[in-house]
Design a protein around this motif. Structure first.
Motif, PDB file in Angstrom:
ATOM      1  N   ASP A   1      37.985  66.591  -8.985  1.00 44.51           N
ATOM      2  CA  ASP A   1      39.062  65.725  -8.481  1.00 44.51           C
ATOM      3  C   ASP A   1      38.800  65.321  -7.036  1.00 44.51           C
ATOM      4  O   ASP A   1      39.083  64.178  -6.641  1.00 44.51           O
ATOM      5  N   GLY A   2      38.272  66.256  -6.241  1.00 49.94           N
ATOM      6  CA  GLY A   2      37.981  65.950  -4.842  1.00 49.94           C
ATOM      7  C   GLY A   2      36.911  64.877  -4.712  1.00 49.94           C
ATOM      8  O   GLY A   2      37.046  63.941  -3.905  1.00 49.94           O
ATOM      9  N   ILE A   3      35.841  65.001  -5.491  1.00 46.34           N
ATOM     10  CA  ILE A   3      34.775  63.997  -5.427  1.00 46.34           C
ATOM     11  C   ILE A   3      35.269  62.654  -5.947  1.00 46.34           C
ATOM     12  O   ILE A   3      34.952  61.591  -5.389  1.00 46.34           O
ATOM     13  N   GLU A   4      36.076  62.681  -7.012  1.00 44.22           N
ATOM     14  CA  GLU A   4      36.623  61.431  -7.543  1.00 44.22           C
ATOM     15  C   GLU A   4      37.455  60.711  -6.500  1.00 44.22           C
ATOM     16  O   GLU A   4      37.478  59.473  -6.453  1.00 44.22           O
ATOM     17  N   SER A   5      38.133  61.468  -5.640  1.00 41.64           N
ATOM     18  CA  SER A   5      38.948  60.831  -4.598  1.00 41.64           C
ATOM     19  C   SER A   5      38.075  60.048  -3.616  1.00 41.64           C
ATOM     20  O   SER A   5      38.532  59.077  -3.001  1.00 41.64           O
ATOM     21  N   ILE A   6      36.808  60.464  -3.466  1.00 39.74           N
ATOM     22  CA  ILE A   6      35.874  59.676  -2.634  1.00 39.74           C
ATOM     23  C   ILE A   6      35.474  58.417  -3.384  1.00 39.74           C
ATOM     24  O   ILE A   6      35.446  57.321  -2.831  1.00 39.74           O
ATOM     25  N   VAL A   7      35.163  58.574  -4.677  1.00 35.55           N
ATOM     26  CA  VAL A   7      34.688  57.448  -5.493  1.00 35.55           C
ATOM     27  C   VAL A   7      35.712  56.321  -5.516  1.00 35.55           C
ATOM     28  O   VAL A   7      35.360  55.136  -5.364  1.00 35.55           O
ATOM     29  N   VAL A   8      36.983  56.661  -5.691  1.00 36.07           N
ATOM     30  CA  VAL A   8      38.020  55.625  -5.845  1.00 36.07           C
ATOM     31  C   VAL A   8      38.608  55.180  -4.513  1.00 36.07           C
ATOM     32  O   VAL A   8      39.479  54.310  -4.480  1.00 36.07           O
ATOM     33  N   GLY A   9      38.139  55.773  -3.417  1.00 32.35           N
ATOM     34  CA  GLY A   9      38.580  55.334  -2.102  1.00 32.35           C
ATOM     35  C   GLY A   9      39.815  56.005  -1.564  1.00 32.35           C
ATOM     36  O   GLY A   9      40.347  55.588  -0.522  1.00 32.35           O
ATOM     37  N   GLU A  10      40.291  57.051  -2.221  1.00 33.56           N
ATOM     38  CA  GLU A  10      41.485  57.750  -1.743  1.00 33.56           C
ATOM     39  C   GLU A  10      41.186  58.626  -0.528  1.00 33.56           C
ATOM     40  O   GLU A  10      42.056  58.842   0.315  1.00 33.56           O
ATOM     41  N   SER A  11      39.976  59.151  -0.439  1.00 32.14           N
ATOM     42  CA  SER A  11      39.587  60.024   0.677  1.00 32.14           C
ATOM     43  C   SER A  11      38.553  59.326   1.536  1.00 32.14           C
ATOM     44  O   SER A  11      37.499  58.902   1.045  1.00 32.14           O
ATOM     45  N   ASP A  12      38.856  59.208   2.835  1.00 39.90           N
ATOM     46  CA  ASP A  12      37.917  58.633   3.793  1.00 39.90           C
ATOM     47  C   ASP A  12      37.481  59.648   4.844  1.00 39.90           C
ATOM     48  O   ASP A  12      36.373  59.572   5.361  1.00 39.90           O
ATOM     49  N   ASP A  13      38.344  60.596   5.133  1.00 39.61           N
ATOM     50  CA  ASP A  13      38.044  61.623   6.138  1.00 39.61           C
ATOM     51  C   ASP A  13      37.391  62.809   5.433  1.00 39.61           C
ATOM     52  O   ASP A  13      38.069  63.625   4.797  1.00 39.61           O
ATOM     53  N   MET A  14      36.073  62.921   5.519  1.00 42.43           N
ATOM     54  CA  MET A  14      35.361  63.966   4.786  1.00 42.43           C
ATOM     55  C   MET A  14      35.612  65.355   5.370  1.00 42.43           C
ATOM     56  O   MET A  14      35.568  66.343   4.640  1.00 42.43           O
ATOM     57  N   LYS A  15      35.894  65.444   6.650  1.00 44.81           N
ATOM     58  CA  LYS A  15      36.211  66.747   7.244  1.00 44.81           C
ATOM     59  C   LYS A  15      37.524  67.269   6.677  1.00 44.81           C
ATOM     60  O   LYS A  15      37.645  68.448   6.325  1.00 44.81           O
ATOM     61  N   ALA A  16      38.515  66.386   6.557  1.00 41.49           N
ATOM     62  CA  ALA A  16      39.803  66.781   5.994  1.00 41.49           C
ATOM     63  C   ALA A  16      39.656  67.155   4.527  1.00 41.49           C
ATOM     64  O   ALA A  16      40.244  68.144   4.062  1.00 41.49           O
ATOM     65  N   LEU A  17      38.856  66.390   3.788  1.00 40.32           N
ATOM     66  CA  LEU A  17      38.633  66.706   2.375  1.00 40.32           C
ATOM     67  C   LEU A  17      37.903  68.038   2.240  1.00 40.32           C
ATOM     68  O   LEU A  17      38.223  68.840   1.360  1.00 40.32           O
ATOM     69  N   GLN A  18      36.944  68.270   3.105  1.00 44.29           N
ATOM     70  CA  GLN A  18      36.218  69.540   3.081  1.00 44.29           C
ATOM     71  C   GLN A  18      37.180  70.721   3.250  1.00 44.29           C
ATOM     72  O   GLN A  18      37.131  71.691   2.488  1.00 44.29           O
ATOM     73  N   GLU A  19      38.053  70.633   4.226  1.00 43.56           N
ATOM     74  CA  GLU A  19      39.006  71.716   4.491  1.00 43.56           C
ATOM     75  C   GLU A  19      39.945  71.920   3.306  1.00 43.56           C
ATOM     76  O   GLU A  19      40.262  73.052   2.926  1.00 43.56           O
TER      77      GLU A  19
END
Length: 419
Positions: free
Chosen positions: A386-404
């Motif tokens: 789900d986390g990686i999919e959020s990058i694919v679809v453009g929901e996540s832009d801040d990778m540091k925040a997603l990492q945490e």
């Protein structure tokens, strides 16, 4: 009269004995990915039947993927409806051993005088060894590779494979500039978060280290940033993985990064273009390691009948040994984990099939496809997906925040230290 009755009795006993001798031992078998392996078992089955005419192998409905395979076995263990032999992803074996579902193969191996000579690679057996006992025989091994439509690549004047992800991005831009609408599919949604582990091992970092989710450090952030760059700069479409394989086979995608397992399926369905495979690119040069994909045959029979268990072992051993393993290479892009298949039966095979040679050349990079420990391994897989999919679809832009966010959620699902 007595003699006649005695003779009749002997004939009756003889007929019963003959019927019993001819009665087949029936076993059940289940495996994943019908689009990859149906043709493999169609090749193997007649050879097995010729050698073991008294064994009947019934094949159950195929698993959608490795996660489905593990979930199905866990449910069937509770309901008492397990098959006798199951194919499980290399990273999904541990939970079946821990729960006592998979039987140790040591009693059967010990009866085989020439087992070691039959060609199993020790390194492959270790992937299925738990508590110093073998619980599975590796059936097929894969590594990630690049698939290239050389006709589309030629449109952009590209003749050499990109060796880093930065070069892949530049190739995407060149392809787009020359009218290639869909330059890339990068297999983020492949089973078991395999490509996240590929980016981690590329940096010589494990995804799980000491029972902890090791994506918290610099390597983890680099992995996420690399994905974001690829998805954004290449304008990658969010394709379901089966759709992606079909699109590439139809000549609509220029570059596809996926498991070598699909080479056979792609070649059987590809359109009118030249296909070549190349090494998996790295972050800053050649990857330092890559995760071993593939599956292993495990004995999960709930039968107490020695005949059923011995028949199950005969099937399990046959499909993973020389000739059976060779059919894996012939029909897919997997590599046989068996020296007899690779060095004897397939002596000239890879020279004649260079697209399948690519993964073999990368074998020195092979690392573990890590399991997520504890009972929540499948849930961890979904969280990361789900986390990686959020990058694919453009929901996540801040990778540091997603990492945490990922580290916190995944770590909460892993066993507590010392438990």
């Amino acid at each position: 009269m007595k003699r006649t009755l005695a003779t009749a009795a002997l004939v009756a006993v003889s007929l019963v004995a003959t019927a019993q001798a001819e009665e087949k031992v029936k076993i059940e078998f289940a495996y994943p990915y019908s689009h990859l392996f149906d043709v493999t078992y169609e090749k193997i089955m007649p050879k097995f039947n010729a050698q073991y005419p008294n064994i009947e192998v019934s094949i159950r409905a195929t698993y959608e993927n490795y996660e489905d395979g593990t979930n199905t076995i866990l449910r069937e263990a509770v309901s008492g409806n397990l098959p006798d032999v199951t194919m499980q992803g290399l990273n999904r074996q541990a939970i079946l051993v821990e729960k006592g579902i998979a039987r140790s193969l040591e009693p059967y191996i010990n009866k085989e005088a020439d087992f070691a000579k039959d060609g199993y690679h020790d390194a492959m057996l270790t992937l299925s060894t738990f508590n110093n006992e073998v619980h599975g025989l590796p059936f097929s091994v894969s590594l990630p590779v690049g698939y290239y439509n050389m006709d589309l690549m030629a449109k952009a004047g590209i003749t050499e494979f990109p060796s880093t992800w930065s070069e892949v991005v530049e190739t995407c831009k060149a392809l787009k500039a020359n009218g290639v609408e869909n330059p890339i599919f990068w297999g983020w949604n492949i089973t078991g978060n395999w490509f996240l582990q590929a980016l981690m091992w590329s940096q010589d970092e494990a995804t799980i280290e000491g029972g902890k989710f090791n994506v918290a450090g610099d390597a983890g952030l680099t992995a996420l940033e690399t994905m974001k760059t690829l998805f954004r700069e290449c304008e990658m479409k969010n394709l379901e993985w089966k759709e992606a394989l079909s699109s590439f086979s139809a000549g609509q995608v220029a570059m596809m990064f996926w498991s070598t397992s699909a080479v056979g399926a792609v070649e059987r369905s590809q359109g009118d273009f030249t296909l070549k495979t190349g090494p998996f690119p790295g972050i800053a040069g050649t990857p330092k390691g890559l995760p071993a994909g593939g599956n292993a045959a495990m004995l999960v029979s709930q039968s107490d009948d020695p005949a059923v268990l011995e028949a199950s072992w005969a099937w399990l051993k046959f499909i993973t040994s020389g000739e059976g393993a060779a059919d894996v290479a012939r029909t897919t892009g997997y590599m046989p984990p068996n020296k007899a298949a690779n060095e004897i039966i397939l002596a000239n095979f890879y020279k004649e099939n260079p697209n399948k040679q690519t993964a073999v050349d990368q074998l020195p990079l092979l690392r573990d496809w890590q399991a997520y420990p504890g009972d929540n391994g499948l849930a961890v897989t979904q969280v990361i997906y789900d986390g990686i999919e959020s990058i694919v679809v453009g929901e996540s832009d801040d990778m540091k925040a997603l990492q945490e966010e990922l580290v916190e959620e995944v770590q909460s699902l892993l066993p507590a230290e010392g438990s």
